[in-house]
Design an enzyme around this catalytic site. Structure first.
Site, PDB file in Angstrom:
ATOM      1  N   TYR A 179      -9.099  -3.602   2.486  1.00 44.24           N
ATOM      2  CA  TYR A 179      -9.432  -5.011   2.310  1.00 44.24           C
ATOM      3  C   TYR A 179      -8.832  -5.855   3.443  1.00 44.24           C
ATOM      4  CZ  TYR A 179     -11.181  -3.089  -1.975  1.00 44.24           C
ATOM      5  OH  TYR A 179     -11.883  -2.312  -2.876  1.00 44.24           O
ATOM      6  N   GLY A 310      -2.406   5.030 -12.315  1.00 45.27           N
ATOM      7  CA  GLY A 310      -3.648   4.319 -12.533  1.00 45.27           C
ATOM      8  C   GLY A 310      -4.468   4.871 -13.670  1.00 45.27           C
TER       9      GLY A 310
END
Length: 355
Positions: A179, A310
């Site tokens: 990103y 996660g």
């Protein structure tokens, strides 16, 4: 010997244990960027972990990449997130918001203003993105002017302040996973000839300036950053200088006394050890694909202070209890990771532990 079940100090927070819920995009926010109706349940179900890091939360219209991701830059966003933070705090949990500017990893159909993404340089990532009209090529982004770079820094500041107003215990700046911030690191995405491109120092400058601005806005004890050295996603290639960039960057970030550094580790063990040596504060380590038998290894060795997980946490709201009692984990349903309803979000079963 320290274990994952031992409490930990993080800034002004005492964590119940040394386990962290890693940030995971779920794409279940409302169209206006407010958290969906089930978000408070989803996060509070997992409040037995020492720390929750939210899914990526965009700091502006320009920061949005995917559909149905939440924001934290309007009063409606703040009010919506207050329900989430209150639910987590009511269960004794601690929650940091991950501030995520997607940069070029965006599509005009997914953003409120329908403009191409912003990036260090006008280089498309060479991949597709899901939109309500199906998979589409990501267009060439707009190369950011210096004014737009400063505006993005200001947006991170505003989002951080908004997160604290919403009840967050702190924020994690997303400098990983291809990103905007990592786009500045990579020569494959950043061909600038000004002070934000070229040399290692220049390519690291944006990340450092964002971290400085946020820590000055809300305090370093509430400011953290996540990095993923060596990640090669969607056209990101940090080149041969990548390890040297991270060694420089971590030393500079260490001067800011941020509350933690979160590393998503990609396999360069020598670099990871150097980062541990150069980072004097709390280090969170996330090793994608780590198996249950290795949970706690990095804390035991002293390489990490906290460990992040996660998919195991996504599928097991009672992750800590299952780990403590040697109960098998639920398997994650990949088909429900993004978008949808309660299925695969808030309906994973709890273990029957008796008592």
């Amino acid at each position: 010997m320290k274990t994952v079940f031992d409490s930990a100090t993080l800034g002004n927070n005492i964590l119940k244990n040394s386990l962290v819920m890693a940030p995971m995009t779920r794409s279940r926010a409302n169209p206006d960027g407010t958290p969906g109706d089930l978000a408070a349940d989803y996060y509070s179900q997992r409040a037995s972990l020492g720390l929750i890091v939210t899914e990526g939360v965009q700091p502006s219209d320009d920061g949005q990449g995917y559909i149905f991701t939440p924001g934290i830059y309007t009063q409606a966003h703040i009010d919506g997130w207050k329900k989430v933070t209150q639910a987590v705090h009511d269960k004794g949990g601690r929650i940091f918001f991950q501030l995520m500017h997607a940069g070029r990893m965006s599509h005009p159909d997914n953003t409120p203003h329908h403009r191409p993404g912003l990036a260090p340089s006008a280089i498309a990532p060479g991949t597709q993105m899901f939109t309500l009209n199906g998979m589409q090529d990501i267009p060439v982004p707009q190369a950011m002017s210096k004014v737009q770079i400063q505006q993005a820094i200001n947006e991170f500041k505003h989002a951080a302040r908004s997160a604290i107003e919403a009840g967050a215990d702190g924020v994690e700046i997303h400098g990983a996973n291809s990103y905007l911030i990592q786009q500045f690191f990579a020569p494959s995405a950043n061909t600038r000839a000004d002070e934000f491109g070229g040399s290692i120092e220049n390519r690291a400058r944006f990340a450092i300036e964002v971290a400085k601005a946020v820590s000055e806005e809300i305090g370093p004890e509430k400011t953290a950053i996540r990095l993923s050295p060596g990640t090669q996603l969607w056209g990101i290639d940090e080149g041969e200088e990548g390890p040297a960039l991270y060694r420089y960057l971590v030393k500079e970030l260490n001067k800011l006394d941020l509350v933690y550094l979160h590393i998503m580790h990609q396999g360069n063990e020598e670099l990871l050890q150097d980062i541990r040596n150069d980072w004097q504060g709390t280090l969170i380590l996330n090793r994608p694909g780590r198996v249950r038998e290795n949970i706690g290894d990095d804390i035991h060795s002293g390489l990490a202070d906290l460990e992040a997980y996660g998919q195991m946490v996504l599928a097991n709201p009672d992750f800590v209890a299952r780990l403590q009692n040697n109960v098998p984990f639920n398997e994650a349903d990949r088909s429900s990771f993004f978008g949808g309803t309660a299925q695969g979000y808030t309906d994973y079963p709890l273990a029957n532990l008796g008592g």
